[in-house]
Design a protein around this motif. Structure first.
Motif, PDB file in Angstrom:
ATOM      1  N   ALA A 154      -6.930  -2.204  -2.463  1.00 11.66           N
ATOM      2  CA  ALA A 154      -7.584  -0.926  -2.146  1.00 11.66           C
ATOM      3  C   ALA A 154      -7.490  -0.659  -0.646  1.00 11.66           C
ATOM      4  CB  ALA A 154      -9.040  -0.943  -2.602  1.00 11.66           C
ATOM      5  N   ASP A 155      -7.735  -1.702   0.179  1.00 15.01           N
ATOM      6  CA  ASP A 155      -7.563  -1.574   1.630  1.00 15.01           C
ATOM      7  C   ASP A 155      -6.123  -1.214   1.982  1.00 15.01           C
ATOM      8  OD1 ASP A 155     -10.131  -2.053   2.492  1.00 15.01           O
ATOM      9  OD2 ASP A 155      -9.807  -4.180   2.970  1.00 15.01           O
ATOM     10  N   GLN A 156      -5.177  -1.844   1.268  1.00  9.38           N
ATOM     11  CA  GLN A 156      -3.758  -1.579   1.558  1.00  9.38           C
ATOM     12  C   GLN A 156      -3.428  -0.108   1.327  1.00  9.38           C
ATOM     13  OE1 GLN A 156      -1.743  -4.361  -1.069  1.00  9.38           O
ATOM     14  NE2 GLN A 156      -2.633  -6.146  -0.049  1.00  9.38           N
ATOM     15  N   ARG A 157      -3.909   0.425   0.210  1.00  4.50           N
ATOM     16  CA  ARG A 157      -3.621   1.832  -0.120  1.00  4.50           C
ATOM     17  C   ARG A 157      -4.333   2.772   0.858  1.00  4.50           C
ATOM     18  NH1 ARG A 157      -4.461  -0.332  -5.326  1.00  4.50           N
ATOM     19  NH2 ARG A 157      -6.585   0.494  -5.379  1.00  4.50           N
ATOM     20  N   ARG A 158      -5.572   2.462   1.196  1.00  2.00           N
ATOM     21  CA  ARG A 158      -6.338   3.302   2.117  1.00  2.00           C
ATOM     22  C   ARG A 158      -5.660   3.346   3.480  1.00  2.00           C
ATOM     23  NH1 ARG A 158      -8.404   1.356   6.471  1.00  2.00           N
ATOM     24  NH2 ARG A 158      -9.302  -0.424   5.331  1.00  2.00           N
TER      25      ARG A 158
ATOM     26  N   ASP B  93      -7.731  -6.364   0.428  1.00  2.00           N
ATOM     27  CA  ASP B  93      -7.350  -6.254  -0.992  1.00  2.00           C
ATOM     28  C   ASP B  93      -6.443  -5.032  -1.153  1.00  2.00           C
ATOM     29  OD1 ASP B  93      -8.995  -3.975  -0.884  1.00  2.00           O
ATOM     30  OD2 ASP B  93     -10.747  -5.112  -1.536  1.00  2.00           O
TER      31      ASP B  93
ATOM     32  N   GLY C  97       0.821  -1.205   0.000  1.00  2.00           N
ATOM     33  CA  GLY C  97       0.000   0.000   0.000  1.00  2.00           C
ATOM     34  C   GLY C  97       0.857   1.258   0.000  1.00  2.00           C
TER      35      GLY C  97
END
Lengths: 313, 313
Positions: B292-296, B290, B18
């Motif tokens: 997206a969670d990692q980046r958030r 996923d 992320g």
């Protein structure tokens, strides 16, 4: 009684497999060319030792003519993605042999590793490298000197073959297992398998002492022609012999081996090709299509050797 | 500006991925635990380095939680047939990394090999081993001392965990890339990824000089709790903490890291678990399902670090 066979790649492996199947367990030693060996991706690759081992373990890839049956190539895909070398293909299953060999050789020599791999695969006859000292076949070509696998695999034998030398051979000693077989009082016959005489059998004979041992033998030495009606069954022998101006005939094979052999096994297609008294000739169907052919030819070769042994040498 | 993340296995790799995705190329260094590394089948296996590398190359196996996506196991089948060790599974594709690493390390250190593998896989952020000197995590258990992978994989963490030591760590030096990141004048934050504090982050902190560097930092150091409501997201952290009599709570994580951290990121499920002034807390959804969670989560962690940086330390 015992038998010693000298073998290179695929053709040699086929006859060796036939001999292994019909001889009592533990009575056959197969001394294998290591001139084709090379380091690749940090692993020691021994193509001829593996061809013989896989044939005797009944796990050789018949379709490809090399490597392991039911092979897959995920490792090669991953190596390609990582920008590694892909000109020499290592199958996922084949790789296990190279990894294990490397591991075994951290504690022993190539003979010990070959022995252990054979034992684990249930092979009851003895496969030995011609030497535990590194010997490397180098092909001189019109594109310069090439390590054997570069010439053979990377360039697909396209460069013009001028000569071959075996780097390191002058300091190499025959492996202990090879020497034991050569000096075995129970030795009954020496068989030069139908491997390429210049590429596969020559390096074995070039190991110091081996040629002398065979010249001074007191048992028959039999070679098999690798040619049928002027063609090599497999591999580049015919192209190379032609480039060197040597005929792809039983007569040329007989002249090449000279005093080393007492008998030569040729294909029925080549009957009438030799008229000299020596070597003695035996003509049969020498094409080995399947294991039954391998056993049949092996049996005929041994009968031929015994017949020669019964007559005065 | 630059960011330094300390990471171990899967959880660490997720946050690192992320961070790698949202930070400008070349501004993130991920220093990875090598205490889990071991020699297997003659190859150097670096589980945590590979977990981070595969995550950043978007080739990690999400189903297994380790190794390479679309993996196959022909090599393992062949090793089994050869009587080799099968307790640690090496996939056909994964194997290419270990083979290439070994080849690269014939001419360089682990840092150079890691760098080159990352470059070939198109990874633009920097992954560095915590040290180029060998450090080996040894777990003391009720069945005796076990190398980490034996404890973790062979015995599936079943033995009772008593303590862990990092053999060789006293002589280890931080890798050049790790030192450069620690001393980078542009450093903005240090992130202790949600990897196991005792198994994965502790060996990194045990490399001489690292802890001092972090204690004397002039940028915020943020840890992420590896627990959600008393459970480890993955791996044996909860079992081990319990066996050591340490609670699987953010408070215990805060006590474990002590003066090393300024802020702790916890799950919203654990809000109210800490009442001390330090470390500062930030609560969010810390489960990374996923990319997206990692980046958030990475973005929230960096915002938290910047907010702490803006206040007096």
């Amino acid at each position: 009684m015992s038998v010693l066979a000298l073998a290179g790649g695929v053709g040699g492996a086929k006859l060796a497999n036939g001999l292994a199947a019909i001889l009592p367990l533990g009575t056959l030693t197969i001394a294998v060319n290591t001139g084709d060996d090379f380091e690749h991706l940090g692993l020691l690759i021994c193509p001829d030792l593996d061809s013989v081992t896989y044939a005797l373990a009944d796990m050789n890839n018949v379709e490809l003519g090399w490597g392991v049956a039911d092979e897959s190539w995920a490792f090669m895909d991953a190596i390609a993605r990582l920008g590694g070398e892909t000109w020499f293909r290592l199958g996922d299953r084949d790789l296990a042999t190279h990894i294990l060999r490397r591991q075994l050789m951290q504690q022993g020599d190539l003979s010990a590793a070959t022995d252990e791999i054979g034992r684990r695969l249930g092979i009851a006859q003895r496969i030995v490298p011609m030497s535990d000292d590194p010997v490397r076949s180098i092909v001189s070509t019109d594109r310069g000197d090439l390590p054997f696998q570069d010439y053979f695999v990377r360039y697909q034998c396209a460069p013009r073959f001028e000569s071959i030398r075996f780097d390191g051979v002058e300091k190499a000693r025959p492996s202990a297992g090879f020497l034991a077989a050569l000096g075995d009082p129970a030795l009954e016959a020496i068989i030069l398998c139908p491997s390429n005489p210049l590429l596969s059998i020559a390096p074995i004979l070039a190991v110091p002492g081996v040629r002398e041992h065979i010249v001074n033998r007191n048992v028959p030495c039999i070679a098999l022609s690798p040619f049928i009606a002027g063609q090599a069954v497999k591999g580049p022998a015919a192209k190379i012999m032609t480039e060197l101006g040597i005929a792809t005939t039983p007569a040329a094979v007989a002249a090449h081996y000279g005093e080393l052999i007492d008998g030569l096994v040729i294909d029925t297609a080549d009957v009438g090709a030799l008229s000299d008294k020596r070597p003695a000739l035996f003509a049969t169907d020498i094409l080995m299509r399947d294991p039954a052919d391998q056993r049949r030819l092996a049996s005929e070769v041994l009968d031929f050797a015994r017949a020669l042994s019964a007559t005065a040498r």
